[in-house]
Design an enzyme around this catalytic site. Sequence first.
Site, mmCIF file in Angstrom:
data_model
loop_
_atom_site.group_PDB
_atom_site.id
_atom_site.type_symbol
_atom_site.label_atom_id
_atom_site.label_comp_id
_atom_site.label_asym_id
_atom_site.label_seq_id
_atom_site.Cartn_x
_atom_site.Cartn_y
_atom_site.Cartn_z
ATOM 1 N N PHE A 130 -18.197 13.746 -12.486
ATOM 2 C CA PHE A 130 -18.119 12.451 -13.175
ATOM 3 C C PHE A 130 -18.444 11.389 -12.144
ATOM 4 C CE2 PHE A 130 -15.463 8.727 -14.069
ATOM 5 C CZ PHE A 130 -15.597 8.527 -15.431
ATOM 6 N N GLY A 138 -15.303 0.148 -7.198
ATOM 7 C CA GLY A 138 -14.279 1.194 -7.341
ATOM 8 C C GLY A 138 -13.367 0.788 -8.481
ATOM 9 N N SER A 139 -12.326 0.026 -8.169
ATOM 10 C CA SER A 139 -11.429 -0.462 -9.236
ATOM 11 C C SER A 139 -12.217 -1.310 -10.236
ATOM 12 C CB SER A 139 -10.298 -1.313 -8.638
ATOM 13 O OG SER A 139 -9.582 -0.571 -7.694
ATOM 14 N N ARG A 249 -6.128 10.445 -16.452
ATOM 15 C CA ARG A 249 -4.849 10.115 -15.794
ATOM 16 C C ARG A 249 -3.807 11.196 -16.031
ATOM 17 N NH1 ARG A 249 -5.377 3.796 -17.381
ATOM 18 N NH2 ARG A 249 -6.712 3.338 -15.609
ATOM 19 N N GLN A 285 25.263 17.789 2.845
ATOM 20 C CA GLN A 285 25.063 16.907 1.694
ATOM 21 C C GLN A 285 23.765 16.088 1.817
ATOM 22 O OE1 GLN A 285 27.681 13.467 0.992
ATOM 23 N NE2 GLN A 285 28.167 14.402 -0.969
ATOM 24 N N GLU A 369 -8.916 7.831 -9.958
ATOM 25 C CA GLU A 369 -8.732 7.599 -11.413
ATOM 26 C C GLU A 369 -7.785 6.413 -11.646
ATOM 27 O OE1 GLU A 369 -8.878 10.841 -14.064
ATOM 28 O OE2 GLU A 369 -9.707 12.177 -12.539
ATOM 29 N N GLY A 370 -7.980 5.396 -10.835
ATOM 30 C CA GLY A 370 -7.181 4.175 -10.935
ATOM 31 C C GLY A 370 -6.048 4.182 -9.935
HETATM 32 C C1 LIG Z 1 -11.252 11.986 -2.721
HETATM 33 C C2 LIG Z 1 -11.806 11.047 -3.742
HETATM 34 C C3 LIG Z 1 -12.364 11.548 -4.899
HETATM 35 C C4 LIG Z 1 -12.916 10.683 -5.849
HETATM 36 N N1 LIG Z 1 -13.540 11.209 -6.946
HETATM 37 C C5 LIG Z 1 -14.223 10.373 -7.772
HETATM 38 C C6 LIG Z 1 -15.044 10.907 -8.817
HETATM 39 O O1 LIG Z 1 -15.115 12.123 -9.031
HETATM 40 N N2 LIG Z 1 -15.783 10.058 -9.555
HETATM 41 C C7 LIG Z 1 -15.741 8.700 -9.357
HETATM 42 O O2 LIG Z 1 -16.440 7.974 -10.074
HETATM 43 N N3 LIG Z 1 -14.952 8.166 -8.388
HETATM 44 C C8 LIG Z 1 -14.207 8.959 -7.587
HETATM 45 N N4 LIG Z 1 -13.442 8.440 -6.575
HETATM 46 C C9 LIG Z 1 -13.361 6.981 -6.421
HETATM 47 C C10 LIG Z 1 -11.978 6.429 -6.771
HETATM 48 O O3 LIG Z 1 -11.798 6.470 -8.160
HETATM 49 C C11 LIG Z 1 -11.868 5.023 -6.165
HETATM 50 O O4 LIG Z 1 -11.719 5.206 -4.764
HETATM 51 C C12 LIG Z 1 -10.702 4.245 -6.729
HETATM 52 O O5 LIG Z 1 -10.956 3.890 -8.077
HETATM 53 C C13 LIG Z 1 -10.429 2.964 -5.950
HETATM 54 O O6 LIG Z 1 -11.609 2.240 -5.722
HETATM 55 P P1 LIG Z 1 -11.950 1.747 -4.245
HETATM 56 O O7 LIG Z 1 -11.791 2.889 -3.328
HETATM 57 O O8 LIG Z 1 -13.265 1.062 -4.282
HETATM 58 O O9 LIG Z 1 -10.813 0.711 -3.871
HETATM 59 P P2 LIG Z 1 -10.843 -0.845 -4.211
HETATM 60 O O10 LIG Z 1 -11.111 -1.052 -5.642
HETATM 61 O O11 LIG Z 1 -11.682 -1.544 -3.217
HETATM 62 O O12 LIG Z 1 -9.310 -1.219 -3.938
HETATM 63 C C14 LIG Z 1 -8.786 -1.410 -2.626
HETATM 64 C C15 LIG Z 1 -7.333 -1.849 -2.784
HETATM 65 O O13 LIG Z 1 -7.282 -3.087 -3.537
HETATM 66 C C16 LIG Z 1 -6.483 -2.909 -4.687
HETATM 67 N N5 LIG Z 1 -7.031 -3.682 -5.802
HETATM 68 C C17 LIG Z 1 -8.320 -3.713 -6.263
HETATM 69 N N6 LIG Z 1 -8.425 -4.531 -7.322
HETATM 70 C C18 LIG Z 1 -7.193 -5.009 -7.550
HETATM 71 C C19 LIG Z 1 -6.652 -5.908 -8.511
HETATM 72 N N7 LIG Z 1 -7.389 -6.460 -9.478
HETATM 73 N N8 LIG Z 1 -5.308 -6.207 -8.441
HETATM 74 C C20 LIG Z 1 -4.540 -5.640 -7.491
HETATM 75 N N9 LIG Z 1 -4.993 -4.781 -6.540
HETATM 76 C C21 LIG Z 1 -6.301 -4.482 -6.574
HETATM 77 C C22 LIG Z 1 -6.501 -1.417 -4.964
HETATM 78 O O14 LIG Z 1 -5.394 -1.007 -5.737
HETATM 79 C C23 LIG Z 1 -6.492 -0.841 -3.558
HETATM 80 O O15 LIG Z 1 -5.191 -0.836 -3.049
HETATM 81 C C24 LIG Z 1 -12.851 9.281 -5.633
HETATM 82 C C25 LIG Z 1 -12.268 8.779 -4.476
HETATM 83 C C26 LIG Z 1 -11.765 9.639 -3.525
HETATM 84 C C27 LIG Z 1 -11.181 9.071 -2.253
#
Ligand SMILES: Cc1cc2nc3c(=O)[nH]c(=O)nc-3n(C[C@H](O)[C@H](O)[C@H](O)COP(=O)(O)OP(=O)(O)OC[C@H]3O[C@@H](n4cnc5c(N)ncnc54)[C@H](O)[C@@H]3O)c2cc1C
Length: 395
Positions: A130, A138-139, A249, A285, A369-370
């Site tokens: 996926f 990412g997010s 999720r 304990q 996945e979020g």
């Molecule tokens: C091992 C691994 C496997 C993965 N597999 C897949 C896959 O199969 N397919 C795929 O599509 N993706 C995959 N991903 C991507 C993964 O889903 C993203 O890493 C994840 O969604 C977070 O995005 P980002 O790393 O860009 O972090 P960012 O979005 O840059 O976030 C960085 C930080 O900021 C915070 N943040 C961002 N926006 C907000 C907001 N609006 N409010 C508050 N906090 C916020 C986040 O919570 C986080 O703490 C994978 C990632 C990893 C590491």
Amino acid sequence: MTEQSLPFGYELGEDHALLRDNIREFARTVVAPGAIERDVKGEFPADIVRQLGEMGYMGICFPEEYGGSGMDALASAIVVEELSWADASVGVINSVQNSLVIDPILKFASDEQKQAWLPKMATGQWLNCFSLSEHGSGSDAGAMKCRAELKGDEWHINGTKMWVTNGAEADAILLFVRTEPGDKRNSTCILVEKTTPGLTVGKHEDKLGIRGSSTVELIFENCRVPAWNTVGQRGQGLKIGLTAIDGGRLGIAAQAVGIAQAALDRSVSYALERKQFGKPIADFQAIQWKIADMAVRIAASRALLYKGCWLKGLNKHSLHIPAMAKLFAAETASFCANQAIQIFGGMGYCREGEVERYLRDAKITEIYEGTSEMQRMTIGETLSHDPARVAATEK
Ligand SMILES: Cc1cc2nc3c(=O)[nH]c(=O)nc-3n(C[C@H](O)[C@H](O)[C@H](O)COP(=O)(O)OP(=O)(O)OC[C@H]3O[C@@H](n4cnc5c(N)ncnc54)[C@H](O)[C@@H]3O)c2cc1C
């Protein structure tokens, strides 16, 4: 097995209990023995994935008419939990196949597409991945830059995707691309076969945990895919991707519960075995309270997970329950893995103790996945702004 063979209770029905016993036996005898070696070497469990396909576990949740096992969301969660107890990498490989790819294909693909693709996915002949995330999105998945242009009856795809679980080994990619430049919400979902010219696998990530699963970059350079491979409507991509992640999720919550349960089980055994001050540390304990805190959180996580599965089986789309299940189970997995290391003392900090892996594996469940922050946002927003949806799932 019927969709609703599970009453939302704490005892599994006969079908689910039998499934759990079978997959547990496989996980403990076939998956667990090589888990540490695969973690150290970063080795993909190809043979195990093949066997899971042969046994029907790679297409667990979809109808028998397409070669699937005809089971439900709870069955899928049970499989992922048991596999993750043994090896969280195998758990996520299975979860991506079922929740992130097969599920949206069932919901959004045409009958002809289902006939063409699902039988291969059901038997594990096709491993899926996926691909939504990119370096800059990412997010904020809507910020994707990878794009596709429709020329005649073909999509021409250009761009780079990141962090694709199963990406190196997958035969089919459920890909999300921008199809209207400038319109952030306008993206499309396309199924791309791995052998398509113009598609290459880029960098392999060297990860903290789930080291037996591959996480790679996918590079598209004028990659031409038949327009027929469009899943759902053009412009519906983000909706399909986010719907898939809502379901996914539950898979990650199940993975987290499996890791947490493994950490607890190992902790109890070690606490009974390890003696200090002339008695097993289980008699102290301080240690008993750690075990109690782990067990309570695991039970609560599993209850939330089962509730999410139950709602899914009823086709009641809930945003906040799967988010709650993933959030709580992920934090429980990290908590339990940390407690396990503490109970093992110095041995817990060393690879030889064989529990530090749980902490490394658990951490990812708080991210992919979020992230946990995004789950809290989903829960908070749903409770504040969507009372009707909450009421529909709380009856
Ligand atoms: C091992 C691994 C496997 C993965 N597999 C897949 C896959 O199969 N397919 C795929 O599509 N993706 C995959 N991903 C991507 C993964 O889903 C993203 O890493 C994840 O969604 C977070 O995005 P980002 O790393 O860009 O972090 P960012 O979005 O840059 O976030 C960085 C930080 O900021 C915070 N943040 C961002 N926006 C907000 C907001 N609006 N409010 C508050 N906090 C916020 C986040 O919570 C986080 O703490 C994978 C990632 C990893 C590491």
